[in-house]
Design a protein around this motif. Structure first.
Motif, short mmCIF file in Angstrom:
data_model
loop_
_atom_site.label_atom_id
_atom_site.label_comp_id
_atom_site.label_asym_id
_atom_site.label_seq_id
_atom_site.Cartn_x
_atom_site.Cartn_y
_atom_site.Cartn_z
N THR A 106 -2.76 -35.02 -0.88
CA THR A 106 -3.94 -35.26 -1.15
C THR A 106 -4.37 -34.29 -2.21
O THR A 106 -4.30 -32.95 -2.11
N PRO A 107 -4.83 -34.44 -3.31
CA PRO A 107 -5.24 -33.47 -4.43
C PRO A 107 -6.58 -32.69 -4.00
O PRO A 107 -7.46 -33.19 -3.28
N GLN A 108 -6.36 -31.40 -4.21
CA GLN A 108 -7.29 -30.40 -3.76
C GLN A 108 -8.49 -30.10 -4.50
O GLN A 108 -9.26 -29.48 -4.33
N VAL A 109 -8.65 -30.52 -5.97
CA VAL A 109 -9.42 -30.44 -7.03
C VAL A 109 -10.51 -31.40 -7.21
O VAL A 109 -9.84 -32.60 -7.35
N LEU A 110 -11.62 -31.23 -6.81
CA LEU A 110 -12.93 -32.12 -7.09
C LEU A 110 -13.62 -31.88 -8.57
O LEU A 110 -13.84 -30.74 -8.58
N ALA A 111 -13.69 -32.99 -9.19
CA ALA A 111 -14.54 -32.82 -10.42
C ALA A 111 -15.86 -33.69 -10.05
O ALA A 111 -15.65 -34.74 -9.68
N LEU A 112 -17.14 -33.18 -10.35
CA LEU A 112 -18.27 -34.05 -10.28
C LEU A 112 -19.47 -33.63 -10.99
O LEU A 112 -19.39 -32.65 -11.84
N HIS A 113 -19.64 -34.87 -11.68
CA HIS A 113 -20.85 -34.91 -12.65
C HIS A 113 -21.97 -35.78 -12.04
O HIS A 113 -21.81 -36.76 -11.80
N LEU A 114 -22.90 -34.78 -12.23
CA LEU A 114 -24.27 -35.28 -11.58
C LEU A 114 -25.28 -35.56 -12.78
O LEU A 114 -25.42 -34.83 -13.60
N ARG A 115 -25.72 -36.63 -12.74
CA ARG A 115 -26.97 -36.82 -13.68
C ARG A 115 -28.32 -37.09 -13.09
O ARG A 115 -28.53 -38.17 -12.37
N ARG A 116 -29.47 -36.54 -13.67
CA ARG A 116 -30.71 -36.80 -13.00
C ARG A 116 -31.56 -37.27 -14.16
O ARG A 116 -31.47 -37.07 -15.15
N ASP A 117 -32.30 -38.30 -13.27
CA ASP A 117 -33.48 -38.91 -14.04
C ASP A 117 -34.61 -37.95 -13.97
O ASP A 117 -35.25 -38.17 -12.82
N THR A 118 -35.24 -37.36 -14.71
CA THR A 118 -36.27 -36.33 -14.32
C THR A 118 -37.67 -37.15 -14.39
O THR A 118 -38.48 -36.45 -13.82
N THR A 119 -37.60 -38.20 -14.97
CA THR A 119 -38.83 -38.89 -14.88
C THR A 119 -38.93 -39.84 -13.60
O THR A 119 -40.00 -39.77 -13.00
N ALA A 120 -37.69 -40.18 -13.05
CA ALA A 120 -37.87 -41.30 -11.93
C ALA A 120 -37.33 -40.13 -10.82
O ALA A 120 -37.64 -40.46 -9.45
N SER A 121 -37.09 -39.30 -11.08
CA SER A 121 -36.93 -38.11 -9.99
C SER A 121 -35.73 -38.66 -8.88
O SER A 121 -35.67 -38.53 -7.73
N THR A 122 -34.63 -39.34 -9.55
CA THR A 122 -33.57 -40.04 -9.08
C THR A 122 -32.30 -39.11 -9.72
O THR A 122 -32.16 -38.60 -10.99
N TYR A 123 -31.01 -39.33 -8.79
CA TYR A 123 -29.83 -39.02 -9.65
C TYR A 123 -28.89 -40.22 -9.31
O TYR A 123 -28.55 -40.99 -8.43
N ARG A 124 -27.72 -39.94 -10.16
CA ARG A 124 -26.54 -40.82 -10.06
C ARG A 124 -25.43 -39.80 -10.18
O ARG A 124 -25.65 -38.63 -10.63
N PHE A 125 -24.21 -40.20 -9.82
CA PHE A 125 -22.85 -39.16 -9.96
C PHE A 125 -21.76 -39.94 -10.22
O PHE A 125 -21.54 -41.27 -9.84
N GLU A 126 -20.99 -39.43 -10.70
CA GLU A 126 -19.64 -39.98 -10.54
C GLU A 126 -18.33 -38.91 -10.55
O GLU A 126 -18.85 -37.53 -10.27
#
Length: 239
Positions: free
Chosen positions: A63-83
Motif C-alpha cells: 500500500t503506497p504510504q504517500v497521499l496527495a490531496l488537492h482541496l478546492r473551495r467555493d468561497t461564494t457557496a461556502s462549499t468544497y470539492r477535492f481530489e
C-alpha cells in the motif's frame, strides 16, 4: 507528528458523495496522517497537502504510504470539492500536486522531514520525476517496509512508443540509521522483465539495475495488464 488542518471551518461538502469520501479517507484517519508539506493559496480557494499515511504499513501489502490531496473551495457557496491520489514516492505525489496548480517550491520537503537524498544522482532523478509526469504512466509498486531493508519499487511505462526502454523501474532505498535515501532508475524492454527484476530485489538477491540507455528490445510474450491508476477524482470534478 503534525496532523493536517484542512481549513474547512465554515465550508460544507459540495454533495453527499464528497462528504462520505472525504470522511472515510481523511477525517476518520486524520490521527494517522502526518503533514510532509502543505500550501494554501492567498485567496483560500486551493489547498495542497503532501501527507504520510503512518498506518499504511499495517494495511494490505504494497500500500503506497504517500497521499496527495488537492482541496478546492467555493468561497461564494461556502462549499468544497477535492481530489486525491495515493502514490509510492514523495516526488510522484509532488508531481501530482504540481500538475494541479501547486507551485513546485511550495510543496518541497523541509530539511527535517523524512530522509534526505543521499547524493546528487538521487536529487536529480527526484527532480525529473517531479517534472516528467506527462511522460510516464504508473503501472505498479512494491514496498518492503523493513528497517533493515527499506525499499520502494515503482514500475512505469513511457508514453513514447519509440523509447526502447518503454518500462522503467524506480528503486528507492532508505538508510534509516543515516537518515538518507537513494533513488535509481532502470530500463526494461517489457513489463515481464521489470517484474522479474522487482521480484529478485524483494527476495534480497544482488541484482543489477540495467541502465536506461542500454536496453535491448526483445519480446517475451504479452505483457501483464497494468492495474488501474491510483489517482481518484471526485465525480463532478474536472482535471
Amino acid at each position: 507528528m503534525i496532523e493536517p488542518d484542512y481549513r474547512l471551518d465554515g465550508y460544507a461538502p459540495a454533495d453527499t458523495w464528497i462528504k462520505t469520501l472525504f470522511r472515510q479517507v481523511f477525517e476518520m484517519e486524520q490521527h494517522t496522517l502526518a503533514v510532509l508539506a502543505e500550501h494554501h493559496t492567498p485567496d483560500n480557494t486551493h489547498s495542497y497537502f503532501l501527507l504520510h499515511d503512518t498506518a499504511a504499513t499495517w494495511g494490505p501489502p504494497n500500500t503506497p504510504q504517500v497521499l496527495a490531496l488537492h482541496l478546492r473551495r467555493d468561497t461564494t457557496a461556502s462549499t468544497y470539492r477535492f481530489e486525491h491520489a495515493r502514490l509510492p514516492l514523495a516526488a510522484m505525489a509532488q508531481s501530482w500536486l504540481i500538475q494541479r496548480g501547486c507551485p513546485a517550491d511550495a510543496i518541497m520537503l523541509g530539511p527535517d522531514v523524512g530522509t534526505d537524498p543521499a547524493d546528487d544522482t538521487t536529487r536529480a532523478l527526484e527532480q525529473r520525476v517531479r517534472e516528467d509526469a506527462d511522460r510516464f504512466s504508473f503501472l505498479d509498486n512494491y514496498i518492503r517496509d523493513d528497517p533493515d531493508d527499506m525499499v520502494t519499487l515503482v514500475v512505469l511505462r513511457s508514453r513514447d512508443e519509440s523509447d526502447p526502454a518503454r518500462i522503467r523501474v524506480l528503486c528507492e532505498e532508505a538508510d534509516l540509521d543515516a537518515g538518507t535515501h537513494t533513488l535509481r532508475e532502470g530500463g526494461f524492454a517489457n513489463v515481464a522483465d521489470a517484474l522479474d527484476w522487482c521480484e529478485a530485489r524483494l527476495d534480497q538477491q544482488e541484482v543489477y539495475l540495467p541502465p536506461v540507455d542500454r536496453v535491448n528490445p526483445r519480446t517475451t510474450g504479452p505483457a501483464p495488464r497494468p492495474p488501474a491508476p491510483p489517482a481518484r477524482s471526485v465525480p463532478g470534478r474536472s482535471r
